[in-house]
Design a protein around this motif. Sequence first.
Motif, PDB file in Angstrom:
ATOM      1  N   LEU A 185       0.827  -1.202   0.000  1.00  0.00           N
ATOM      2  CA  LEU A 185       0.000   0.000   0.000  1.00  0.00           C
ATOM      3  C   LEU A 185       0.854   1.240   0.000  1.00  0.00           C
ATOM      4  CD1 LEU A 185      -0.220   1.372   3.122  1.00  0.00           C
ATOM      5  CD2 LEU A 185      -1.410  -0.757   3.468  1.00  0.00           C
ATOM      6  N   LEU A 186       0.264   2.323  -0.460  1.00  0.00           N
ATOM      7  CA  LEU A 186       0.930   3.610  -0.539  1.00  0.00           C
ATOM      8  C   LEU A 186       0.085   4.621   0.217  1.00  0.00           C
ATOM      9  CD1 LEU A 186       3.329   5.052  -1.956  1.00  0.00           C
ATOM     10  CD2 LEU A 186       1.713   5.679  -3.754  1.00  0.00           C
ATOM     11  N   LYS A 187       0.733   5.377   1.077  1.00  0.00           N
ATOM     12  CA  LYS A 187       0.031   6.413   1.838  1.00  0.00           C
ATOM     13  C   LYS A 187       0.476   7.780   1.328  1.00  0.00           C
ATOM     14  CE  LYS A 187      -0.329   3.616   5.997  1.00  0.00           C
ATOM     15  NZ  LYS A 187      -0.022   3.542   7.430  1.00  0.00           N
ATOM     16  N   LEU A 188      -0.494   8.681   1.192  1.00  0.00           N
ATOM     17  CA  LEU A 188      -0.223  10.034   0.725  1.00  0.00           C
ATOM     18  C   LEU A 188      -0.654  11.031   1.780  1.00  0.00           C
ATOM     19  CD1 LEU A 188      -1.718   9.772  -2.868  1.00  0.00           C
ATOM     20  CD2 LEU A 188       0.615   9.292  -2.163  1.00  0.00           C
ATOM     21  N   LYS A 189       0.164  12.037   1.967  1.00  0.00           N
ATOM     22  CA  LYS A 189      -0.198  13.108   2.895  1.00  0.00           C
ATOM     23  C   LYS A 189       0.126  14.436   2.215  1.00  0.00           C
ATOM     24  CE  LYS A 189       0.372  14.858   7.509  1.00  0.00           C
ATOM     25  NZ  LYS A 189       0.931  14.678   8.829  1.00  0.00           N
ATOM     26  N   ILE A 190      -0.872  15.314   2.195  1.00  0.00           N
ATOM     27  CA  ILE A 190      -0.651  16.632   1.608  1.00  0.00           C
ATOM     28  C   ILE A 190      -1.102  17.704   2.581  1.00  0.00           C
ATOM     29  CG2 ILE A 190      -0.850  15.862  -0.783  1.00  0.00           C
ATOM     30  CD1 ILE A 190      -3.677  17.012  -0.832  1.00  0.00           C
ATOM     31  N   GLU A 191      -0.499  18.868   2.454  1.00  0.00           N
ATOM     32  CA  GLU A 191      -0.975  20.047   3.166  1.00  0.00           C
ATOM     33  C   GLU A 191      -2.083  20.618   2.294  1.00  0.00           C
ATOM     34  OE1 GLU A 191       1.040  22.282   5.550  1.00  0.00           O
ATOM     35  OE2 GLU A 191       2.377  20.660   6.147  1.00  0.00           O
ATOM     36  N   TYR A 192      -3.279  20.626   2.807  1.00  0.00           N
ATOM     37  CA  TYR A 192      -4.445  20.975   2.003  1.00  0.00           C
ATOM     38  C   TYR A 192      -4.708  22.470   1.995  1.00  0.00           C
ATOM     39  CZ  TYR A 192      -7.846  18.182  -0.496  1.00  0.00           C
ATOM     40  OH  TYR A 192      -8.545  17.524  -1.463  1.00  0.00           O
ATOM     41  N   ASP A 193      -4.762  23.031   0.820  1.00  0.00           N
ATOM     42  CA  ASP A 193      -5.196  24.404   0.596  1.00  0.00           C
ATOM     43  C   ASP A 193      -6.610  24.307   0.019  1.00  0.00           C
ATOM     44  OD1 ASP A 193      -5.747  26.954  -0.274  1.00  0.00           O
ATOM     45  OD2 ASP A 193      -4.002  27.112  -1.576  1.00  0.00           O
ATOM     46  N   PHE A 206       5.416   6.636 -10.301  1.00  0.00           N
ATOM     47  CA  PHE A 206       5.218   8.039  -9.966  1.00  0.00           C
ATOM     48  C   PHE A 206       3.753   8.245  -9.619  1.00  0.00           C
ATOM     49  CE2 PHE A 206       8.743   7.649 -12.820  1.00  0.00           C
ATOM     50  CZ  PHE A 206       9.706   8.473 -12.259  1.00  0.00           C
ATOM     51  N   VAL A 207       3.517   8.989  -8.547  1.00  0.00           N
ATOM     52  CA  VAL A 207       2.155   9.370  -8.197  1.00  0.00           C
ATOM     53  C   VAL A 207       2.042  10.867  -8.479  1.00  0.00           C
ATOM     54  CG1 VAL A 207       2.691   9.699  -5.739  1.00  0.00           C
ATOM     55  CG2 VAL A 207       0.329   9.350  -6.444  1.00  0.00           C
ATOM     56  N   GLN A 208       0.986  11.232  -9.182  1.00  0.00           N
ATOM     57  CA  GLN A 208       0.775  12.618  -9.577  1.00  0.00           C
ATOM     58  C   GLN A 208      -0.576  13.087  -9.057  1.00  0.00           C
ATOM     59  OE1 GLN A 208       1.549  13.684 -13.739  1.00  0.00           O
ATOM     60  NE2 GLN A 208      -0.537  14.466 -13.777  1.00  0.00           N
ATOM     61  N   LEU A 209      -0.567  14.220  -8.404  1.00  0.00           N
ATOM     62  CA  LEU A 209      -1.808  14.866  -7.975  1.00  0.00           C
ATOM     63  C   LEU A 209      -1.996  16.114  -8.817  1.00  0.00           C
ATOM     64  CD1 LEU A 209      -1.755  14.717  -4.075  1.00  0.00           C
ATOM     65  CD2 LEU A 209      -3.109  13.352  -5.636  1.00  0.00           C
ATOM     66  N   ASP A 210      -3.123  16.175  -9.500  1.00  0.00           N
ATOM     67  CA  ASP A 210      -3.485  17.374 -10.246  1.00  0.00           C
ATOM     68  C   ASP A 210      -4.438  18.189  -9.382  1.00  0.00           C
ATOM     69  OD1 ASP A 210      -2.024  16.408 -12.376  1.00  0.00           O
ATOM     70  OD2 ASP A 210      -3.770  15.625 -13.433  1.00  0.00           O
ATOM     71  N   PHE A 211      -4.121  19.452  -9.227  1.00  0.00           N
ATOM     72  CA  PHE A 211      -4.955  20.388  -8.494  1.00  0.00           C
ATOM     73  C   PHE A 211      -5.569  21.364  -9.488  1.00  0.00           C
ATOM     74  CE2 PHE A 211      -1.691  18.982  -5.576  1.00  0.00           C
ATOM     75  CZ  PHE A 211      -2.367  18.784  -4.388  1.00  0.00           C
ATOM     76  N   GLU A 212      -6.503  22.143  -9.032  1.00  0.00           N
ATOM     77  CA  GLU A 212      -7.083  23.164  -9.906  1.00  0.00           C
ATOM     78  C   GLU A 212      -6.019  24.162 -10.354  1.00  0.00           C
ATOM     79  OE1 GLU A 212     -10.310  24.689  -7.535  1.00  0.00           O
ATOM     80  OE2 GLU A 212     -11.728  23.365  -8.554  1.00  0.00           O
ATOM     81  N   LYS A 213      -5.028  24.444  -9.487  1.00  0.00           N
ATOM     82  CA  LYS A 213      -4.052  25.488  -9.786  1.00  0.00           C
ATOM     83  C   LYS A 213      -2.653  24.981 -10.107  1.00  0.00           C
ATOM     84  CE  LYS A 213      -6.503  28.714  -6.827  1.00  0.00           C
ATOM     85  NZ  LYS A 213      -6.437  29.513  -5.605  1.00  0.00           N
ATOM     86  N   ASP A 214      -2.332  23.728  -9.787  1.00  0.00           N
ATOM     87  CA  ASP A 214      -0.999  23.216 -10.056  1.00  0.00           C
ATOM     88  C   ASP A 214      -0.972  21.696 -10.006  1.00  0.00           C
ATOM     89  OD1 ASP A 214      -1.275  22.934  -7.335  1.00  0.00           O
ATOM     90  OD2 ASP A 214       0.487  24.078  -6.784  1.00  0.00           O
ATOM     91  N   GLN A 215       0.243  21.140  -9.931  1.00  0.00           N
ATOM     92  CA  GLN A 215       0.410  19.693 -10.006  1.00  0.00           C
ATOM     93  C   GLN A 215       1.644  19.300  -9.192  1.00  0.00           C
ATOM     94  OE1 GLN A 215       2.160  17.938 -13.740  1.00  0.00           O
ATOM     95  NE2 GLN A 215       0.005  17.450 -14.034  1.00  0.00           N
ATOM     96  N   ILE A 216       1.580  18.117  -8.548  1.00  0.00           N
ATOM     97  CA  ILE A 216       2.712  17.582  -7.790  1.00  0.00           C
ATOM     98  C   ILE A 216       2.934  16.142  -8.238  1.00  0.00           C
ATOM     99  CG2 ILE A 216       3.587  16.935  -5.519  1.00  0.00           C
ATOM    100  CD1 ILE A 216       1.742  19.031  -4.302  1.00  0.00           C
ATOM    101  N   THR A 217       4.198  15.774  -8.443  1.00  0.00           N
ATOM    102  CA  THR A 217       4.551  14.401  -8.801  1.00  0.00           C
ATOM    103  C   THR A 217       5.662  13.924  -7.886  1.00  0.00           C
ATOM    104  OG1 THR A 217       4.000  14.837 -11.112  1.00  0.00           O
ATOM    105  CG2 THR A 217       5.330  12.880 -10.656  1.00  0.00           C
ATOM    106  N   LYS A 218       5.521  12.708  -7.353  1.00  0.00           N
ATOM    107  CA  LYS A 218       6.535  12.096  -6.495  1.00  0.00           C
ATOM    108  C   LYS A 218       6.833  10.688  -6.976  1.00  0.00           C
ATOM    109  CE  LYS A 218       6.990  15.228  -3.227  1.00  0.00           C
ATOM    110  NZ  LYS A 218       8.163  15.725  -2.580  1.00  0.00           N
TER     111      LYS A 218
END
Length: 75
Positions: free
Chosen positions: A11-19, A58-70
Amino acid sequence: MNVYPNPTSTLLKLKIEYDLSNKVTRLVIYNSNAQIVYSSRFFEEIIQIGNLPKGIYFVQLDFEKDQITKKFIIQ
């Protein structure tokens, strides 16, 4: 975004600082060949990845304003 445990096997756990003004629009996992192996329109804190073969991903999160890939490794 924090991705853990890394390396992992089940399993993979993700943690983000939410805006709240920048919500997640898509979550994608792709392999080192840029093939999408998992996709969701919602943020998930825990993702089951035990069915994927060993390798670099790679895990990618697309946001309304930007994107993060790890990068993460399945062993």
